[in-house]
Design an enzyme around this catalytic site. Structure first.
Site, PDB file in Angstrom:
ATOM      1  N   CYS A   3       0.817  -1.212   0.000  1.00  0.00           N
ATOM      2  CA  CYS A   3       0.000   0.000   0.000  1.00  0.00           C
ATOM      3  C   CYS A   3       0.850   1.261   0.000  1.00  0.00           C
ATOM      4  CB  CYS A   3      -0.955   0.001   1.192  1.00  0.00           C
ATOM      5  SG  CYS A   3      -0.135   0.016   2.803  1.00  0.00           S
ATOM      6  N   ASN A   4       2.123   1.144   0.367  1.00  0.00           N
ATOM      7  CA  ASN A   4       2.960   2.342   0.465  1.00  0.00           C
ATOM      8  C   ASN A   4       4.126   2.377  -0.513  1.00  0.00           C
ATOM      9  OD1 ASN A   4       1.687   3.872   2.520  1.00  0.00           O
ATOM     10  ND2 ASN A   4       2.420   2.403   4.031  1.00  0.00           N
TER      11      ASN A   4
END
Length: 423
Positions: free
Chosen positions: A50-51
């Site tokens: 997600c990052n």
């Protein structure tokens, strides 16, 4: 061939761009195969969370730009769209970067534990597509050992903090009475599992778990005293939720503006707190324009996470010292491999020369030449063949004044008498 680590993350790129280049587990095999077809890429692995979305590869010198171009075009972007957001690390810095990623030192939440599992998944995916050779394979495996050492020898893992923990803590700040709240969790992966645990610890009144695969939602709900529902019933149950936390692997939003508007109407516009932890996003960004909705994404967790960084700074310094030492160990091995490659190449050339001369000697013997004459000729020709390249290089070194090469040759070709008795 240099080692390369390149990509973009929460520190360099906005959420809107990160979600464009994010890849889920189902997309990785095809992406790895496509990356493997890029000229000059010898081996590669892809890490997408997600990052961050990152490429780890061994490439030919000067082919780094081709990898960046592939990353952009594979996601339908022009290469210049990534130019201001992509970082590149080479050789020693690439090794250090992967070690920092695996230990959680490069994470949004300092020291968060889930990233190691995601790095292992990236390694397994690359292995399953036969995209790894020894250098990158060894690098990933050493990163697992480094992460374990950091967890064991420092307090980076004390009082574990995760994005899910930060999300629930933010929810408590915005919605102070969790014991009176109904929380709707969308998804059933690790992040939602952790969020459910923290919500139970915070005494949330009621948990609803929605997921595309109902069995997964039922399993998670049963572990935490919640109620499971299929994703198809999400809109029907949405008005019940005071807090919504989402973290799915969907490529498109699972909560649209119209569904949230209808839920607010049914709630008589009682406020809703919504936290989208997914990349790509699960909740239509337009929902943020609604007056009675407080919508947050992973990029909004910075204040909560800064407290975590401050408390772990000393442990992070200790972890960095461990990483620096392990980088030296890997680079020592890497340089040794380069020397072994030269030795292997020299041996291959010598063996090829021997086979060539031996075949010629067999032909001469078969033609009836005396064995003594053939053996003497074989010895002379083989000697000339083996010494021609080194002799030419040494003559040129003498003309160029290359003292380093001349001294190395003296050590390499010194007489047995100069080395002293064998031990």
């Amino acid at each position: 061939m240099p080692l390369l680590a390149l990509g973009l993350n929460h520190q360099t790129a906005p959420l809107a761009l990160r979600e464009r280049v994010a890849m889920d587990g189902g997309q990785l095999p095809g992406a790895l195969d496509a990356l493997g077809q890029v000229p000059g890429v010898a081996e590669a692995a892809l890490l997408s969370t997600c990052n961050r979305t990152e490429v780890y590869a061994q490439v030919e010198d000067g082919r780094e730009a081709a990898v960046v171009e592939w990353l952009a075009r594979h996601h339908g972007l022009a290469p210049e769209a990534l130019a201001d957001y992509v970082y590149q690390h080479r050789d020693e810095q690439a090794v250090r970067h992967l070690f920092r990623v695996a230990t959680g030192l490069d994470s949004l939440v300092l020291g968060e534990p889930q990233i190691l599992g995601q790095v292992k998944d990236a390694w397994q995916a690359a292995r399953s597509r036969q995209r790894l050779r020894t250098p990158l394979d060894r690098l990933f495996q050493q990163s697992f050992q480094v992460a374990k050492r950091v967890r064991t020898d420092t307090r980076i893992g004390a009082h574990p903090v995760s994005v899910a923990y930060a999300a629930v803590r933010l929810a408590r700040q915005v919605f102070s009475e969790l014991d009176r709240a109904t929380v709707l969790l969308v998804g059933a992966g690790d992040t939602i599992e952790l969020a459910a645990r923290h919500l139970v610890d915070a005494k949330a009144r009621r948990l609803l778990v929605a997921n595309r695969t109902l069995e997964h939602a039922q399993a998670l709900a049963s572990r935490h005293g919640g109620y499971a529902l299929p994703l198809s019933e999400l809109s029907r149950h949405l008005p019940e939720a005071d807090i919504v936390i989402t973290a799915t692997a969907a490529r498109e939003p699972v909560l649209r503006l119209e569904a949230v508007q209808a839920a607010l109407k049914a709630r008589k516009h009682r406020p809703m707190f919504m936290l989208d932890l997914a990349v790509p996003r699960d909740i239509d960004p337009a929902v943020a324009t609604l007056a009675d909705v407080y919508l947050y994404t992973v990029d909004d967790l910075e204040q909560v996470i800064e407290e975590n960084r401050a408390s772990r700074r000393e442990a992070a310094e200790q972890a960095q010292a461990i990483i620096d030492l392990q980088v030296e160990h890997y680079m020592a091995w890497w340089r040794a491999q380069g020397r072994q490659d030269a030795l292997k190449a020299m041996r291959r050339r010598a063996e090829a020369a021997r086979e060539q001369m031996l075949a010629r000697a067999h032909e001469q013997l078969a033609a009836g030449k005396p064995a003594t004459e053939v053996v003497e000729l074989l010895a002379a020709q083989l000697t000339n063949k083996l010494l021609h390249g080194p002799s030419a290089a040494l003559r040129q070194a003498a003309l160029d004044g290359d003292l380093d090469l001349l001294r190395a040759a003296e050590r390499l070709y010194q007489d047995d008498d100069d080395t002293g008795p064998a031990s």
